[in-house]
Design a protein around this motif. Structure first.
Motif, PDB file in Angstrom:
ATOM      1  N   UNK A  84     -13.109 -10.469   6.636  1.00  0.00           N
ATOM      2  CA  UNK A  84     -12.623  -9.573   7.618  1.00  0.00           C
ATOM      3  C   UNK A  84     -11.338  -9.393   7.011  1.00  0.00           C
ATOM      4  N   UNK A  85     -10.333 -10.370   6.748  1.00  0.00           N
ATOM      5  CA  UNK A  85      -9.109 -10.278   6.507  1.00  0.00           C
ATOM      6  C   UNK A  85      -8.776  -9.739   4.950  1.00  0.00           C
ATOM      7  N   UNK A  86      -9.649  -9.722   3.904  1.00  0.00           N
ATOM      8  CA  UNK A  86      -9.710  -9.096   3.039  1.00  0.00           C
ATOM      9  C   UNK A  86      -9.773  -7.625   3.093  1.00  0.00           C
ATOM     10  N   UNK A  87     -10.861  -7.263   3.956  1.00  0.00           N
ATOM     11  CA  UNK A  87     -10.855  -5.637   4.303  1.00  0.00           C
ATOM     12  C   UNK A  87      -9.592  -5.177   4.890  1.00  0.00           C
ATOM     13  N   UNK A  88      -9.058  -5.847   5.776  1.00  0.00           N
ATOM     14  CA  UNK A  88      -8.125  -5.483   6.624  1.00  0.00           C
ATOM     15  C   UNK A  88      -6.716  -5.207   5.431  1.00  0.00           C
ATOM     16  N   UNK A  89      -6.602  -6.399   4.901  1.00  0.00           N
ATOM     17  CA  UNK A  89      -5.461  -6.438   3.871  1.00  0.00           C
ATOM     18  C   UNK A  89      -5.662  -5.132   3.033  1.00  0.00           C
ATOM     19  N   UNK A  90      -6.701  -4.938   2.233  1.00  0.00           N
ATOM     20  CA  UNK A  90      -7.038  -3.788   1.617  1.00  0.00           C
ATOM     21  C   UNK A  90      -6.872  -2.561   2.022  1.00  0.00           C
ATOM     22  N   UNK A  91      -7.399  -2.312   3.238  1.00  0.00           N
ATOM     23  CA  UNK A  91      -7.312  -1.027   4.116  1.00  0.00           C
ATOM     24  C   UNK A  91      -5.771  -0.847   4.241  1.00  0.00           C
ATOM     25  N   UNK A  92      -4.948  -1.745   4.627  1.00  0.00           N
ATOM     26  CA  UNK A  92      -3.608  -1.448   5.032  1.00  0.00           C
ATOM     27  C   UNK A  92      -2.643  -1.997   4.240  1.00  0.00           C
ATOM     28  N   UNK A  93      -3.199  -1.867   2.768  1.00  0.00           N
ATOM     29  CA  UNK A  93      -2.303  -2.230   1.781  1.00  0.00           C
ATOM     30  C   UNK A  93      -1.124  -1.333   1.875  1.00  0.00           C
ATOM     31  N   UNK A  94       0.007  -1.577   0.663  1.00  0.00           N
ATOM     32  CA  UNK A  94       0.985  -0.633   0.912  1.00  0.00           C
ATOM     33  C   UNK A  94       0.681   0.845   0.246  1.00  0.00           C
ATOM     34  N   UNK A  95       0.043   0.705  -0.585  1.00  0.00           N
ATOM     35  CA  UNK A  95      -0.319   2.205  -1.330  1.00  0.00           C
ATOM     36  C   UNK A  95      -1.150   3.130  -0.238  1.00  0.00           C
ATOM     37  N   UNK A  96      -2.255   2.707   0.397  1.00  0.00           N
ATOM     38  CA  UNK A  96      -2.922   3.380   1.401  1.00  0.00           C
ATOM     39  C   UNK A  96      -1.907   4.009   2.468  1.00  0.00           C
ATOM     40  N   UNK A  97      -1.223   3.170   2.920  1.00  0.00           N
ATOM     41  CA  UNK A  97      -0.142   3.295   3.840  1.00  0.00           C
ATOM     42  C   UNK A  97       0.518   4.387   3.406  1.00  0.00           C
ATOM     43  N   UNK A  98       1.279   4.399   2.146  1.00  0.00           N
ATOM     44  CA  UNK A  98       1.994   5.240   1.439  1.00  0.00           C
ATOM     45  C   UNK A  98       1.503   6.935   1.370  1.00  0.00           C
ATOM     46  N   UNK A  99       0.113   6.762   1.245  1.00  0.00           N
ATOM     47  CA  UNK A  99      -0.657   8.007   1.374  1.00  0.00           C
ATOM     48  C   UNK A  99      -0.721   8.840   2.529  1.00  0.00           C
ATOM     49  N   UNK A 100      -0.898   7.929   3.472  1.00  0.00           N
ATOM     50  CA  UNK A 100      -0.842   8.394   4.969  1.00  0.00           C
ATOM     51  C   UNK A 100       0.634   8.758   5.171  1.00  0.00           C
ATOM     52  N   UNK A 101       1.741   8.340   4.793  1.00  0.00           N
ATOM     53  CA  UNK A 101       3.011   8.674   5.038  1.00  0.00           C
ATOM     54  C   UNK A 101       2.968  10.121   4.329  1.00  0.00           C
ATOM     55  N   UNK A 102       2.578  10.209   3.185  1.00  0.00           N
ATOM     56  CA  UNK A 102       2.535  11.659   2.389  1.00  0.00           C
ATOM     57  C   UNK A 102       2.056  12.601   3.032  1.00  0.00           C
ATOM     58  N   UNK A 103       0.755  12.288   3.526  1.00  0.00           N
ATOM     59  CA  UNK A 103       0.066  13.353   4.520  1.00  0.00           C
ATOM     60  C   UNK A 103       0.859  13.825   5.681  1.00  0.00           C
ATOM     61  N   UNK A 104       1.520  12.785   6.264  1.00  0.00           N
ATOM     62  CA  UNK A 104       2.451  13.369   7.449  1.00  0.00           C
ATOM     63  C   UNK A 104       3.595  14.132   6.985  1.00  0.00           C
ATOM     64  N   UNK A 105       4.086  13.846   5.646  1.00  0.00           N
ATOM     65  CA  UNK A 105       5.195  14.631   5.378  1.00  0.00           C
ATOM     66  C   UNK A 105       4.746  15.978   5.089  1.00  0.00           C
TER      67      UNK A 105
END
Length: 263
Positions: A84-105
């Motif tokens: 569970x912790x590995x999945x959470x850590x991978x989904x909300x890793x820096x790169x996926x979060x940056x992609x989400x921020x880019x989509x918001x931009x």
């Protein structure tokens, strides 16, 4: 010889440095002053924590080691928890979060909210660059465990996952607060932002790849960056004649929800 009246005129014509920094007519100076103050107030505990880490302060080391050992023992005995912790850590890793921020931009640019898009970009980029730089400056090694359940490369302080989760949560919260009207919806958005930040940081400690103080450092640095860029953005709003806002309640640009081309 200059007269008192002449001296008064000269003072008015050449205001002091402090007056210029706080004068709304000198927008750049005011924005920089507010941003520096906001960042300083949050960076103080971060700087103290970094100094304790650099100095290998024994009480902090003992506390970090005790937390790491306790969570590692739990992880070894509970493989499902590790997954569970590995999945959470991978989904909300820096790169996926940056992609989400880019989509918001991109979404903000399509709505003609260019200044708000610039704020999001600045917040993510500045924070994203500070994390690796500070890792190199501090040079703290990651926890060494006999039976690790996960591995990570690079230095340990501050946690990049905790930092980027804080940046992304702050950006998403302050952008989308104007789109939720009810009190319950606002509370839900705040809880979601806090969960993203807290659980992402704790997952790194639970996996044994960061000390607790690494995660705390990431959180503090992320809050400092968001506070500084938000102070600068809200100062610009005031200078352009837009109504004052309380970012924690209204978001940073509530007018964008009603008038997309307002910023």
């Amino acid at each position: 010889m200059s007269t008192p009246a002449a001296r008064t005129v000269d003072t008015t014509r050449h205001p002091s440095w402090r007056r210029r920094r706080l004068d709304p007519d000198h927008s750049l100076g005011l924005r920089l002053t507010l941003a520096a103050t906001a960042a300083f107030l949050v960076l103080v505990p971060f700087a103290l924590l970094a100094l304790l880490v650099l100095g290998a302060w024994a009480p902090l080391h003992r506390l970090d080691t005790a937390i790491t050992d306790a969570l590692h023992g739990h992880a070894v005995d509970h493989p499902a928890w590790v997954t569970l912790m590995q999945v959470w850590s991978a989904v909300f890793a820096p790169m996926p979060l940056r992609v989400v921020a880019l989509l918001v931009v991109i979404w903000l640019l399509r709505r003609q909210a260019r200044r708000l898009a610039l704020w999001v970009t600045t917040t993510m980029v500045v924070g994203g660059l500070m994390g690796p730089l500070l890792k190199l400056l501090v040079g703290r090694d990651r926890p060494e465990l006999l039976d690790p359940v996960a591995r990570a490369a690079g230095y340990s302080f501050p946690s990049g996952h905790a930092l980027n989760a804080t940046l992304a949560a702050g950006v998403l919260l302050l952008v989308f607060l104007p789109y939720v009207g009810s009190w319950a919806a606002r509370v839900t958005l705040w809880v979601a932002a806090l969960l993203l930040t807290v659980v992402t940081g704790l997952s790194r400690v639970a996996l044994g790849v960061h000390f607790a103080s690494d995660v705390l450092g990431g959180w503090l640095l992320g809050v400092a960056v968001v506070a500084a860029t938000t102070a600068a953005f809200t100062s610009w709003r005031a200078h352009t004649g837009l109504r004052p806002v309380r970012p924690a309640r209204d978001g940073v640009a509530p007018e964008v929800e009603r008038h997309p081309d307002a910023t």
